[in-house]
Design a protein around this motif. Structure first.
Motif, short mmCIF file in Angstrom:
data_model
loop_
_atom_site.label_atom_id
_atom_site.label_comp_id
_atom_site.label_asym_id
_atom_site.label_seq_id
_atom_site.Cartn_x
_atom_site.Cartn_y
_atom_site.Cartn_z
N MET A 108 0.87 -1.18 0.00
CA MET A 108 0.00 0.00 0.00
C MET A 108 0.90 1.22 0.00
SD MET A 108 -3.01 -0.44 2.77
CE MET A 108 -4.41 -1.47 2.43
N SER A 109 0.39 2.30 -0.52
CA SER A 109 1.16 3.54 -0.49
C SER A 109 1.03 4.19 0.89
CB SER A 109 0.65 4.51 -1.55
OG SER A 109 -0.62 5.03 -1.18
N TYR A 110 1.93 5.09 1.17
CA TYR A 110 1.88 5.83 2.42
C TYR A 110 0.54 6.55 2.55
CZ TYR A 110 6.89 4.92 2.76
OH TYR A 110 8.12 4.30 2.83
N GLY A 111 0.05 7.10 1.46
CA GLY A 111 -1.23 7.80 1.47
C GLY A 111 -2.39 6.87 1.75
N GLU A 112 -2.37 5.66 1.19
CA GLU A 112 -3.43 4.69 1.45
C GLU A 112 -3.45 4.28 2.92
OE1 GLU A 112 -3.89 2.31 -2.77
OE2 GLU A 112 -2.08 1.92 -1.56
N VAL A 113 -2.28 4.10 3.50
CA VAL A 113 -2.22 3.76 4.92
C VAL A 113 -2.75 4.92 5.76
CG1 VAL A 113 -0.68 3.20 6.86
CG2 VAL A 113 -0.33 2.10 4.63
N ALA A 114 -2.44 6.15 5.36
CA ALA A 114 -2.94 7.32 6.10
C ALA A 114 -4.46 7.33 6.13
CB ALA A 114 -2.39 8.60 5.48
N VAL A 115 -5.08 7.02 5.01
CA VAL A 115 -6.54 6.97 4.94
C VAL A 115 -7.08 5.90 5.90
CG1 VAL A 115 -8.51 6.40 3.45
CG2 VAL A 115 -6.69 7.91 2.61
N ILE A 116 -6.51 4.70 5.84
CA ILE A 116 -6.96 3.61 6.70
C ILE A 116 -6.76 3.95 8.17
CG2 ILE A 116 -6.48 1.22 7.38
CD1 ILE A 116 -5.90 0.70 4.38
N ALA A 117 -5.67 4.67 8.47
CA ALA A 117 -5.37 5.04 9.85
C ALA A 117 -6.21 6.23 10.33
CB ALA A 117 -3.89 5.36 10.00
N GLY A 118 -7.03 6.77 9.44
CA GLY A 118 -7.96 7.82 9.85
C GLY A 118 -7.50 9.24 9.64
N SER A 119 -6.40 9.45 8.93
CA SER A 119 -5.91 10.80 8.68
C SER A 119 -5.49 10.97 7.23
CB SER A 119 -4.74 11.14 9.59
OG SER A 119 -5.16 11.27 10.92
N PRO A 120 -6.48 11.07 6.32
CA PRO A 120 -6.12 11.30 4.91
C PRO A 120 -5.21 12.52 4.81
CG PRO A 120 -8.48 10.97 5.16
CD PRO A 120 -7.91 11.08 6.54
#
Length: 176
Positions: A108-120
């Motif tokens: 996953m990209s860093y951005g995709e992980v950010a979305v999943i972690a709740g902070s797009p």
């Protein structure tokens, strides 16, 4: 709370594994040829605010799981072992817990992980969490890549990231 440590072999050299009564606190790949050098233990002692005691054999079960992983088995460490997240808090903890959900052999990209972690929009913060993780390898931060599909770094060792990605890709291909 008591803390204990042992060393676990990896293809990159021995790693310092620190445990609490609650689980794995730290799994640190040494950046030295000798992981027992005092600075490695001093670093985790400083972060814990306590001195871990040596306990030979404490990492035996983890070593078995690591051996299976490096033999190409899709080991999910967070399902086999409890993690003690005390050295990580806030968004970094959310990001690393999201990273644990990335399936074996996938990225996953860093951005995709950010979305999943709740902070797009917090892709850079995900990168920082991955870079500073106290749970290298067992939290599969190597599966987090740049948005352009390139692997990016893995601390000072991008070749380790490539090795782990290739290991999972090759093992997945041989299972198909």
């Amino acid at each position: 709370m008591t803390f204990r440590f042992d060393f676990a072999p990896t293809p990159f050299g021995d790693a310092l594994a620190v445990f609490s009564d609650a689980g794995i606190v730290s799994f640190d790949l040494s950046e030295s040829a000798d992981p027992s050098v005092p600075w490695l233990l001093e670093s985790v002692t400083r972060r814990l605010g306590a001195v871990p005691e040596p306990e030979p054999g404490a990492a035996d079960e983890l070593t078995e799981a690591l051996d299976a992983y490096f033999d190409g088995e899709p080991v999910r460490f967070d399902e086999r072992f409890a993690f003690d997240w005390r050295l990580v808090d806030g968004f970094a903890r959310s990001a690393l817990q999201a990273v644990c959900e990335i399936p074996w052999g996938e990225t996953m990209s860093y951005g995709e992980v950010a979305v999943i972690a709740g902070s797009p929009g917090a892709a850079r913060a995900v990168g920082t969490a991955c870079r500073l993780t106290p749970l290298s390898v067992v939290v599969p931060v190597h599966r987090v890549i740049r948005s352009d599909g390139t692997p990016g770094h893995y601390g000072a060792y991008p070749e380790r990231k490539r090795y782990l990605l290739d290991l999972e890709r090759d093992a997945s291909a041989s299972r198909s």
